[in-house]
Design an enzyme around this catalytic site. Sequence first.
Site, PDB file in Angstrom:
ATOM      1  N   ARG A 107      34.290  36.772 -13.739  1.00 27.92           N
ATOM      2  CA  ARG A 107      35.246  35.967 -13.024  1.00 27.92           C
ATOM      3  C   ARG A 107      36.550  35.833 -14.145  1.00 27.92           C
ATOM      4  O   ARG A 107      37.794  36.095 -13.548  1.00 27.92           O
ATOM      5  CB  ARG A 107      34.663  34.639 -13.106  1.00 27.92           C
ATOM      6  CG  ARG A 107      35.698  33.377 -12.536  1.00 27.92           C
ATOM      7  CD  ARG A 107      34.862  32.098 -13.030  1.00 27.92           C
ATOM      8  NE  ARG A 107      33.445  32.122 -11.999  1.00 27.92           N
ATOM      9  CZ  ARG A 107      33.673  31.536 -10.681  1.00 27.92           C
ATOM     10  NH1 ARG A 107      34.966  30.833 -10.166  1.00 27.92           N
ATOM     11  NH2 ARG A 107      32.429  31.531  -9.993  1.00 27.92           N
ATOM     12  N   ARG A 185      24.936  27.380 -15.146  1.00 31.04           N
ATOM     13  CA  ARG A 185      25.592  28.777 -15.073  1.00 31.04           C
ATOM     14  C   ARG A 185      25.631  29.300 -16.343  1.00 31.04           C
ATOM     15  O   ARG A 185      25.791  28.799 -17.408  1.00 31.04           O
ATOM     16  CB  ARG A 185      27.000  28.730 -14.415  1.00 31.04           C
ATOM     17  CG  ARG A 185      27.191  28.062 -13.039  1.00 31.04           C
ATOM     18  CD  ARG A 185      28.810  27.690 -12.698  1.00 31.04           C
ATOM     19  NE  ARG A 185      29.439  28.839 -12.656  1.00 31.04           N
ATOM     20  CZ  ARG A 185      30.676  28.817 -12.297  1.00 31.04           C
ATOM     21  NH1 ARG A 185      31.197  27.784 -11.393  1.00 31.04           N
ATOM     22  NH2 ARG A 185      31.462  29.898 -12.269  1.00 31.04           N
ATOM     23  N   ASP A 305      40.599  24.779  -3.437  1.00 35.78           N
ATOM     24  CA  ASP A 305      39.824  23.575  -3.514  1.00 35.78           C
ATOM     25  C   ASP A 305      40.430  22.157  -3.409  1.00 35.78           C
ATOM     26  O   ASP A 305      39.711  21.219  -2.914  1.00 35.78           O
ATOM     27  CB  ASP A 305      39.028  23.693  -5.062  1.00 35.78           C
ATOM     28  CG  ASP A 305      37.855  24.408  -5.044  1.00 35.78           C
ATOM     29  OD1 ASP A 305      37.546  25.095  -4.057  1.00 35.78           O
ATOM     30  OD2 ASP A 305      37.346  24.773  -6.287  1.00 35.78           O
ATOM     31  N   ALA A 318      36.300  31.085  -3.800  1.00 45.51           N
ATOM     32  CA  ALA A 318      37.544  31.938  -4.395  1.00 45.51           C
ATOM     33  C   ALA A 318      38.044  32.585  -3.014  1.00 45.51           C
ATOM     34  O   ALA A 318      39.347  32.658  -2.963  1.00 45.51           O
ATOM     35  CB  ALA A 318      37.015  32.762  -5.276  1.00 45.51           C
TER      36      ALA A 318
END
Length: 449
Positions: A107, A185, A305, A318
């Site tokens: 990411r 995560r 978002d 995303a």
Amino acid sequence: MSNLKNATIVVVGAGYGGLTTAIELRRKGASVRVYESTKALSEQGDTIQLPSNVTKILSKWGNVLEQIAKDSARPKFLECQDSQGRMLYKQPLPLDYDGFPILYPSRGRAHKLIYDYAVSIGVDFHFGVRVTQFFEDDNEAGIYADSERVVADAVIAADGVHSKARSLIIKNPENSRSSGFAAYRSWFPVEALPKGPLLDDIIHAKEDRYWVWIGPDVHALVMTNIKMQWLACFCTHKDTYTVEESWNFPGKKKDLLQVVEGWDEKLRAIFNAIPDDKLIDWKLLWRDPASNWISECGRIALVGDAAHPHLPSSGQGAAQAIEDGAVIGAVLDRAGKQNISLGLHAYEKIRFVRVNLTQRMGWELRHLWHNTDWNAVKKNPSILEFRQPYWLFGADPEAYAYEVYDGVVDCLKTGKEFVPTNVPEGYRHKHWTMEDMMGQNGGDFVVYS
């Protein structure tokens, strides 16, 4: 000559949606300034899905796609198991659509490569700046960045689920709230795993692997990245904190292990190997779908978002923010500086039903995995599939925006209904809320193929 050559656009937020919007507007000739509250971008983070509907956009940005693809994971299967590790369904995953790859990169690294490209084409960045207010009139829009008043032709608010712009656009907006779930995560080196037969197929894997374990109100994902020799782990679980406490904070491994108490020993061994500084507990915040993303004077628009938060189970959070940016670039290129308000309203029309559907997909997959009908799975294991339909993954959002722009503008001017074709054939939008999804039953599901 570009219709945006003399236009000045402010973008608030340098996430994937903000960066894409800035790049696409700059490519069309606009002068673009980006304001970001963090002091610097970080290359840290776990993995992210960049599907083919996104890599088609990235392919137009110099060698960005090539660089991201260089060390991305590209698993061939999703191996779906129950909480004890019994295989339920091995779903083949396409590696591309129409030659555009489906990638799972780091990411942070992918974000940094996109940022570097934005800088290279002349996007102006301002970091460590707090945007305190948005404003507009019929002729201009702007922000207060710390104490500075910044004026532009339009403002694009890509400032996330806590967006300040929403209060200007949506009268009496609801506050962001917990979706009822959070996700542990982690992203850490494969070498941190304990040696032994239990994890041999991960430690000595020759190709990328992608597993999911499902159980009541919990699902866990593990993906390997062979090129980087790193491992991504996720575990979506019931949320036990209030929104006010935090939405992103260090996770405690003992709490993660308690969530999967009694589950497959392989999964627990992976989770137990997570380094203490590589675990976060990420609150999955939510706002119910809002039908209005554009301000009263048409000079401020929400993207990503700020407009439409997604659950991770959609795999499109995303991606849809990036699609937003591509569409804004196209519609404002067509509208030109003199018709920015018209262009932004066209953006909303083009995007709303498609994005609303991808949001719903995430809720429905989470529901399927967390409330599994085991008898139905025995009869048809494919109901557990992570959906990757062609209408979604085969899309070219920029080309579609150019194609339908005139028709959308005609609908805006005449009041006729715009029927999008970037969704499943025959699909018609129906309003829904988080409460609808939490209480959903099998008869309410949408057909996405």
